[in-house]
Design a protein around this motif. Structure first.
Motif, PDB file in Angstrom:
ATOM      1  N   ILE A   1       6.295 -11.744   9.640  1.00  0.00           N
ATOM      2  CA  ILE A   1       6.515 -12.834  10.603  1.00  0.00           C
ATOM      3  C   ILE A   1       6.703 -12.305  12.023  1.00  0.00           C
ATOM      4  CG2 ILE A   1       7.943 -14.823  11.232  1.00  0.00           C
ATOM      5  CD1 ILE A   1       6.267 -15.151   8.640  1.00  0.00           C
ATOM      6  N   ASP A   2       7.771 -11.536  12.244  1.00  0.00           N
ATOM      7  CA  ASP A   2       8.061 -11.064  13.601  1.00  0.00           C
ATOM      8  C   ASP A   2       6.957 -10.118  14.071  1.00  0.00           C
ATOM      9  OD1 ASP A   2      10.469 -12.511  13.812  1.00  0.00           O
ATOM     10  OD2 ASP A   2      11.487 -10.992  12.605  1.00  0.00           O
ATOM     11  N   GLY A   3       6.332 -10.487  15.174  1.00  0.00           N
ATOM     12  CA  GLY A   3       5.221  -9.707  15.694  1.00  0.00           C
ATOM     13  C   GLY A   3       3.879 -10.144  15.146  1.00  0.00           C
ATOM     14  N   VAL A   4       3.877 -11.149  14.266  1.00  0.00           N
ATOM     15  CA  VAL A   4       2.627 -11.707  13.719  1.00  0.00           C
ATOM     16  C   VAL A   4       2.576 -13.206  14.024  1.00  0.00           C
ATOM     17  CG1 VAL A   4       1.229 -12.103  11.654  1.00  0.00           C
ATOM     18  CG2 VAL A   4       2.498  -9.951  11.917  1.00  0.00           C
ATOM     19  N   LEU A   5       3.568 -13.944  13.576  1.00  0.00           N
ATOM     20  CA  LEU A   5       3.600 -15.387  13.820  1.00  0.00           C
ATOM     21  C   LEU A   5       4.547 -15.759  14.958  1.00  0.00           C
ATOM     22  CD1 LEU A   5       3.321 -17.018  10.288  1.00  0.00           C
ATOM     23  CD2 LEU A   5       1.527 -16.476  11.940  1.00  0.00           C
TER      24      LEU A   5
ATOM     25  N   LYS B   1       4.099  -7.685  20.809  1.00  0.00           N
ATOM     26  CA  LYS B   1       4.204  -8.463  22.047  1.00  0.00           C
ATOM     27  C   LYS B   1       3.412  -9.773  21.979  1.00  0.00           C
ATOM     28  CE  LYS B   1       3.663  -8.055  27.017  1.00  0.00           C
ATOM     29  NZ  LYS B   1       3.416  -7.154  28.142  1.00  0.00           N
ATOM     30  N   PHE B   2       2.255  -9.744  21.313  1.00  0.00           N
ATOM     31  CA  PHE B   2       1.347 -10.901  21.303  1.00  0.00           C
ATOM     32  C   PHE B   2       1.265 -11.619  19.962  1.00  0.00           C
ATOM     33  CE2 PHE B   2      -0.334  -7.829  24.422  1.00  0.00           C
ATOM     34  CZ  PHE B   2      -0.131  -8.578  25.566  1.00  0.00           C
ATOM     35  N   GLY B   3       1.613 -10.939  18.873  1.00  0.00           N
ATOM     36  CA  GLY B   3       1.449 -11.535  17.554  1.00  0.00           C
ATOM     37  C   GLY B   3      -0.018 -11.611  17.165  1.00  0.00           C
ATOM     38  N   LEU B   4      -0.318 -12.459  16.212  1.00  0.00           N
ATOM     39  CA  LEU B   4      -1.681 -12.614  15.706  1.00  0.00           C
ATOM     40  C   LEU B   4      -2.557 -13.307  16.747  1.00  0.00           C
ATOM     41  CD1 LEU B   4      -3.511 -12.279  13.163  1.00  0.00           C
ATOM     42  CD2 LEU B   4      -2.837 -14.602  12.551  1.00  0.00           C
ATOM     43  N   THR B   5      -3.660 -12.646  17.112  1.00  0.00           N
ATOM     44  CA  THR B   5      -4.592 -13.188  18.101  1.00  0.00           C
ATOM     45  C   THR B   5      -5.999 -13.195  17.527  1.00  0.00           C
ATOM     46  OG1 THR B   5      -5.119 -11.047  19.102  1.00  0.00           O
ATOM     47  CG2 THR B   5      -3.172 -12.224  19.975  1.00  0.00           C
TER      48      THR B   5
ATOM     49  N   ASP C   1       1.140 -21.122  18.894  1.00  0.00           N
ATOM     50  CA  ASP C   1      -0.133 -20.440  19.183  1.00  0.00           C
ATOM     51  C   ASP C   1      -0.508 -19.492  18.048  1.00  0.00           C
ATOM     52  OD1 ASP C   1      -0.338 -21.764  21.616  1.00  0.00           O
ATOM     53  OD2 ASP C   1       0.478 -20.079  22.766  1.00  0.00           O
ATOM     54  N   ASN C   2       0.447 -18.683  17.595  1.00  0.00           N
ATOM     55  CA  ASN C   2       0.166 -17.737  16.515  1.00  0.00           C
ATOM     56  C   ASN C   2      -0.066 -18.456  15.190  1.00  0.00           C
ATOM     57  OD1 ASN C   2       2.519 -15.833  18.204  1.00  0.00           O
ATOM     58  ND2 ASN C   2       0.420 -15.143  18.017  1.00  0.00           N
ATOM     59  N   LEU C   3       0.685 -19.509  14.938  1.00  0.00           N
ATOM     60  CA  LEU C   3       0.458 -20.304  13.723  1.00  0.00           C
ATOM     61  C   LEU C   3      -0.929 -20.946  13.744  1.00  0.00           C
ATOM     62  CD1 LEU C   3       3.947 -21.955  13.307  1.00  0.00           C
ATOM     63  CD2 LEU C   3       2.749 -20.677  11.512  1.00  0.00           C
ATOM     64  N   ASN C   4      -1.345 -21.420  14.896  1.00  0.00           N
ATOM     65  CA  ASN C   4      -2.673 -22.011  15.036  1.00  0.00           C
ATOM     66  C   ASN C   4      -3.751 -20.965  14.758  1.00  0.00           C
ATOM     67  OD1 ASN C   4      -4.343 -24.265  15.616  1.00  0.00           O
ATOM     68  ND2 ASN C   4      -4.766 -23.368  17.622  1.00  0.00           N
ATOM     69  N   GLU C   5      -3.567 -19.768  15.290  1.00  0.00           N
ATOM     70  CA  GLU C   5      -4.523 -18.683  15.022  1.00  0.00           C
ATOM     71  C   GLU C   5      -4.566 -18.363  13.531  1.00  0.00           C
ATOM     72  OE1 GLU C   5      -6.747 -17.394  16.923  1.00  0.00           O
ATOM     73  OE2 GLU C   5      -6.053 -18.038  18.892  1.00  0.00           O
ATOM     74  N   PHE C   6      -3.408 -18.319  12.892  1.00  0.00           N
ATOM     75  CA  PHE C   6      -3.345 -18.037  11.463  1.00  0.00           C
ATOM     76  C   PHE C   6      -4.063 -19.127  10.671  1.00  0.00           C
ATOM     77  CE2 PHE C   6      -0.903 -18.029   7.367  1.00  0.00           C
ATOM     78  CZ  PHE C   6      -1.399 -16.828   6.897  1.00  0.00           C
ATOM     79  N   SER C   7      -3.825 -20.367  11.028  1.00  0.00           N
ATOM     80  CA  SER C   7      -4.497 -21.484  10.372  1.00  0.00           C
ATOM     81  C   SER C   7      -6.011 -21.399  10.554  1.00  0.00           C
ATOM     82  CB  SER C   7      -3.962 -22.805  10.930  1.00  0.00           C
ATOM     83  OG  SER C   7      -4.657 -23.893  10.391  1.00  0.00           O
TER      84      SER C   7
END
Length: 148
Positions: free
Chosen positions: A12-16, A132-136, A36-42
């Protein structure tokens, strides 16, 4: 790659979440998930076009409240959490993932790890995110290549 099922081992931390999300909640509850990160994951899940199971690897698995928050957030995107790694502080995350797979007969070609930490035992199945950015989109492109 077996086309039937992909196991996604999710940190989670650093990903979502990301620095931007953490700044919005500075001084507040530290259980932060970035839209934003959840949207990218979806979007990633929709692009893989395969059956998937999400397994939580994050320290968030230590708290039922955190797990419930994650489940609710994933549900908002039509996603669901299926399982969590065991809690065993004597083993590395990589060792726990290997153990999880061996117990269930999961082929390593059928797994994908999304994490901001380096997991040496399974580095060929790792999509390493920048804390810093998480999942992109960059990590999603790499993840899609790993699943081909």
């Amino acid at each position: 790659m077996n086309n039937e099922l992909v196991y996604i081992f999710l940190d989670i931390d650093g990903v979502l979440n990301s620095d931007a999300a953490r700044k919005l909640h500075q001084g507040n509850d530290m259980r932060i998930l970035s839209n934003d990160n959840l949207n990218e994951f979806s979007n990633f899940i929709n692009k893989i076009n395969k059956k998937y199971l999400i397994v939580l690897t994050s320290t968030w698995r230590y708290s039922i409240d955190n797990i419930d928050l994650l489940k609710q957030s994933l549900n908002n995107y039509g996603l669901s959490l299926i399982d969590c790694l065991d809690i065993d502080d004597t083993k590395s995350k990589g060792e726990l993932i290997i153990e999880y797979c061996k117990k269930r007969g999961i082929l390593f070609d059928n797994i994908l790890i999304l994490d901001d930490a380096y997991i040496s035992e399974l580095s060929d199945r790792l999509v390493k995110c920048n804390f810093k950015f998480g999942l992109t989109r960059y990590e999603i492109e790499y993840a899609l290549k790993l699943l081909k």
